[in-house]
Design a protein around this motif. Structure first.
Motif, short mmCIF file in Angstrom:
data_model
loop_
_atom_site.label_atom_id
_atom_site.label_comp_id
_atom_site.label_asym_id
_atom_site.label_seq_id
_atom_site.Cartn_x
_atom_site.Cartn_y
_atom_site.Cartn_z
N LYS A 1 48.61 39.50 43.26
CA LYS A 1 48.83 38.07 43.51
C LYS A 1 47.59 37.44 44.12
CE LYS A 1 53.83 38.09 43.95
NZ LYS A 1 54.97 37.80 44.80
N ARG A 2 46.97 38.12 45.05
CA ARG A 2 45.78 37.56 45.69
C ARG A 2 44.62 37.47 44.71
NH1 ARG A 2 46.21 40.49 51.56
NH2 ARG A 2 47.82 39.10 52.35
N TRP A 3 44.39 38.51 43.91
CA TRP A 3 43.29 38.48 42.95
C TRP A 3 43.54 37.45 41.85
CZ3 TRP A 3 38.59 39.63 43.67
CH2 TRP A 3 38.23 40.66 44.52
N SER A 4 44.79 37.30 41.43
CA SER A 4 45.08 36.29 40.41
C SER A 4 44.83 34.89 40.96
CB SER A 4 46.51 36.43 39.89
OG SER A 4 47.44 36.20 40.93
N LEU A 5 45.11 34.67 42.23
CA LEU A 5 44.81 33.39 42.85
C LEU A 5 43.30 33.13 42.90
CD1 LEU A 5 46.17 30.97 44.20
CD2 LEU A 5 45.94 32.16 46.37
N VAL A 6 42.53 34.16 43.23
CA VAL A 6 41.07 34.03 43.25
C VAL A 6 40.55 33.70 41.85
CG1 VAL A 6 38.91 35.33 43.54
CG2 VAL A 6 40.72 35.51 45.25
N VAL A 7 41.07 34.37 40.85
CA VAL A 7 40.64 34.13 39.47
C VAL A 7 40.96 32.70 39.06
CG1 VAL A 7 41.10 34.74 37.06
CG2 VAL A 7 40.72 36.53 38.74
N LEU A 8 42.15 32.21 39.43
CA LEU A 8 42.54 30.86 39.03
C LEU A 8 41.77 29.78 39.79
CD1 LEU A 8 46.38 31.23 38.61
CD2 LEU A 8 44.68 30.91 36.83
N LEU A 9 41.48 30.02 41.06
CA LEU A 9 40.83 28.99 41.87
C LEU A 9 39.30 28.99 41.74
CD1 LEU A 9 42.93 29.11 45.15
CD2 LEU A 9 43.03 27.43 43.30
N ILE A 10 38.72 30.14 41.45
CA ILE A 10 37.26 30.22 41.35
C ILE A 10 36.81 30.49 39.92
CG2 ILE A 10 35.21 31.51 42.10
CD1 ILE A 10 36.70 31.97 44.77
N GLY A 11 37.43 31.47 39.27
CA GLY A 11 37.00 31.87 37.94
C GLY A 11 37.28 30.84 36.87
N LEU A 12 38.44 30.22 36.90
CA LEU A 12 38.78 29.24 35.87
C LEU A 12 37.88 28.01 35.91
CD1 LEU A 12 40.53 28.42 33.51
CD2 LEU A 12 42.24 27.60 35.12
N PRO A 13 37.65 27.40 37.08
CA PRO A 13 36.70 26.27 37.09
C PRO A 13 35.29 26.65 36.62
CG PRO A 13 37.99 26.27 39.10
CD PRO A 13 38.30 27.55 38.39
N LEU A 14 34.84 27.84 36.98
CA LEU A 14 33.53 28.29 36.50
C LEU A 14 33.53 28.44 34.98
CD1 LEU A 14 32.50 30.93 39.19
CD2 LEU A 14 31.55 28.65 38.84
N TRP A 15 34.61 28.98 34.43
CA TRP A 15 34.69 29.14 32.98
C TRP A 15 34.74 27.79 32.28
CZ3 TRP A 15 33.35 32.45 29.57
CH2 TRP A 15 33.78 32.31 28.26
N ILE A 16 35.39 26.80 32.88
CA ILE A 16 35.42 25.46 32.29
C ILE A 16 34.01 24.88 32.22
CG2 ILE A 16 36.20 23.09 32.68
CD1 ILE A 16 38.81 24.33 33.80
N ILE A 17 33.24 25.08 33.28
CA ILE A 17 31.86 24.60 33.29
C ILE A 17 31.05 25.30 32.21
CG2 ILE A 17 29.73 24.58 34.65
CD1 ILE A 17 31.58 24.19 37.14
N VAL A 18 31.24 26.61 32.07
CA VAL A 18 30.53 27.37 31.03
C VAL A 18 30.94 26.87 29.64
CG1 VAL A 18 30.35 29.66 29.96
CG2 VAL A 18 30.17 29.42 32.44
N ALA A 19 32.23 26.66 29.42
CA ALA A 19 32.70 26.21 28.11
C ALA A 19 32.14 24.84 27.74
CB ALA A 19 34.23 26.18 28.09
N VAL A 20 32.13 23.93 28.69
CA VAL A 20 31.59 22.59 28.41
C VAL A 20 30.10 22.68 28.12
CG1 VAL A 20 31.11 20.35 29.48
CG2 VAL A 20 33.37 21.39 29.71
N ASN A 21 29.38 23.53 28.84
CA ASN A 21 27.95 23.67 28.59
C ASN A 21 27.67 24.34 27.25
OD1 ASN A 21 26.87 22.41 30.87
ND2 ASN A 21 27.29 24.20 32.12
N ILE A 22 28.51 25.27 26.84
CA ILE A 22 28.35 25.90 25.52
C ILE A 22 28.51 24.85 24.42
CG2 ILE A 22 29.43 27.48 23.87
CD1 ILE A 22 29.94 29.37 26.23
N VAL A 23 29.53 24.02 24.52
CA VAL A 23 29.76 23.00 23.50
C VAL A 23 28.65 21.94 23.54
CG1 VAL A 23 31.35 21.17 22.77
CG2 VAL A 23 32.24 23.40 23.45
#
Length: 77
Positions: free
Chosen positions: A9-31
């Motif tokens: 639960k703790r790691w999934s929260l870290v992934v959602l709060l930190i990893g997902l926003p970072l991935w969104i930034i990466v995806a927008v930059n790729i496009v």
């Protein structure tokens, strides 16, 4: 090495709060590297990138919403 439900639960929260926003930034930059494609193609690219980010974390998120086993219930309180 299996993670306890509390750790998952703790790691999934870290992934959602930190990893997902970072991935969104990466995806927008790729496009943004390419000329703006047609809207339907851009939509498909974002859908594909939205699915790809979760694949490495599939095991981590499995069972997070389920009721914890009897022996782990005391850890969550």
């Amino acid at each position: 090495m299996a993670l306890s439900m509390k750790a998952k639960k703790r790691w999934s929260l870290v992934v959602l709060l930190i990893g997902l926003p970072l991935w969104i930034i990466v995806a927008v930059n790729i496009v943004a590297l390419f000329d703006r494609p047609p809207i339907w193609l851009e939509f498909l690219i974002f859908v594909a990138l939205g699915v790809v980010w979760i694949l490495p974390f599939k095991k981590l998120f499995t069972g997070i919403g389920a009721m914890p086993p009897e022996d782990d219930r005391s850890d969550d309180r």
